[in-house]
Design a protein around this motif. Sequence first.
Motif, PDB file in Angstrom:
ATOM      1  N   GLY A 206       0.816  -1.217   0.000  1.00  0.00           N
ATOM      2  CA  GLY A 206       0.000   0.000   0.000  1.00  0.00           C
ATOM      3  C   GLY A 206       0.840   1.254   0.000  1.00  0.00           C
ATOM      4  N   ALA A 207       1.850   1.306   0.881  1.00  0.00           N
ATOM      5  CA  ALA A 207       2.723   2.480   0.958  1.00  0.00           C
ATOM      6  C   ALA A 207       3.540   2.635  -0.314  1.00  0.00           C
ATOM      7  N   ARG A 208       4.034   1.502  -0.859  1.00  0.00           N
ATOM      8  CA  ARG A 208       4.849   1.549  -2.077  1.00  0.00           C
ATOM      9  C   ARG A 208       4.035   2.090  -3.251  1.00  0.00           C
ATOM     10  N   GLU A 209       2.818   1.577  -3.411  1.00  0.00           N
ATOM     11  CA  GLU A 209       1.992   2.006  -4.540  1.00  0.00           C
ATOM     12  C   GLU A 209       1.557   3.460  -4.394  1.00  0.00           C
ATOM     13  N   THR A 210       1.305   3.886  -3.149  1.00  0.00           N
ATOM     14  CA  THR A 210       0.924   5.294  -2.930  1.00  0.00           C
ATOM     15  C   THR A 210       2.065   6.221  -3.298  1.00  0.00           C
ATOM     16  N   LEU A 211       3.285   5.868  -2.844  1.00  0.00           N
ATOM     17  CA  LEU A 211       4.447   6.684  -3.165  1.00  0.00           C
ATOM     18  C   LEU A 211       4.650   6.776  -4.672  1.00  0.00           C
TER      19      LEU A 211
ATOM     20  N   LEU B  26       2.468   6.273  -7.053  1.00  0.00           N
ATOM     21  CA  LEU B  26       1.381   7.002  -7.708  1.00  0.00           C
ATOM     22  C   LEU B  26       1.615   8.504  -7.612  1.00  0.00           C
ATOM     23  N   VAL B  27       1.948   8.978  -6.400  1.00  0.00           N
ATOM     24  CA  VAL B  27       2.230  10.405  -6.201  1.00  0.00           C
ATOM     25  C   VAL B  27       3.439  10.826  -7.033  1.00  0.00           C
TER      26      VAL B  27
ATOM     27  N   GLN C 172      -0.441  19.346  -3.552  1.00  0.00           N
ATOM     28  CA  GLN C 172      -1.497  18.995  -4.496  1.00  0.00           C
ATOM     29  C   GLN C 172      -2.495  20.127  -4.715  1.00  0.00           C
TER      30      GLN C 172
END
Length: 251
Positions: free
Chosen positions: A64-69, A71-72, A159
Amino acid sequence: MVNGVRYLGRGIGWVARHPSQWVFGLIPALLTLLLFGGLLTWLGFQIGDLVQWMTPFADGWASGARETLRLVSGIAVFGAALFVSLLLFTAVTLIIGEPFYEALAVRVENSVGGAPPEPDEPFWLGLGRGIRDALILGATALAFGVLFFALSFIPVIGQTVVPVVALVVSGYFLTGELTGIAMERREMRRKERFALLKSRRPTVLGFGTATGALFLVPLGAVLFMPGAVAGATLMARDLCQADTSTAPKVA
């Protein structure tokens, strides 16, 4: 800032009353669109691999943290690319379309009282100066793009506030590029142009921010480029009023 928006409206209104000039001014913008559209499309397909290469330290993180990073990071990279493209699109379009937009600017000035005489210099000298100025602008845009990319990681502010600041900054430089046609005809070089623009910052920012916002609309940079050139010519004519006798006040 309202006065700057009005200049853009006047320019769009001018080309609306002269549709043949609008079509005439579309040609260079369409060519540049093909170039930048291809580059941004390529970046869009490569963004996943690029972001993964940029963030190897996140490989061991929870999914979850990896994909969020990532994505941002992907949004930030593409946003920075859009910022740089917005500035360089105008610069490259003006270089490609120099004869087109020079003729358009002269027609705009002739419709409101007359254009100043063309500077007595070889065409290639002016072209070389335009390319040099575009390279300087490109380096500046890249520096700001890296800065905004870094700031985009700040929660909430990155953002919300940062994209707005990026639009305003890009608008300022857009105005510098677009007014360059009329000001170069008055033999004002880059440093002189930006000094004059700095002295009328609210008007310049109003024009540039409104233009930048239109350019972010799909195909906006192509459709509104002739109007932006016309509006910038009218604005440059007024801003140079104190410097040349060939720039009477636009009614």
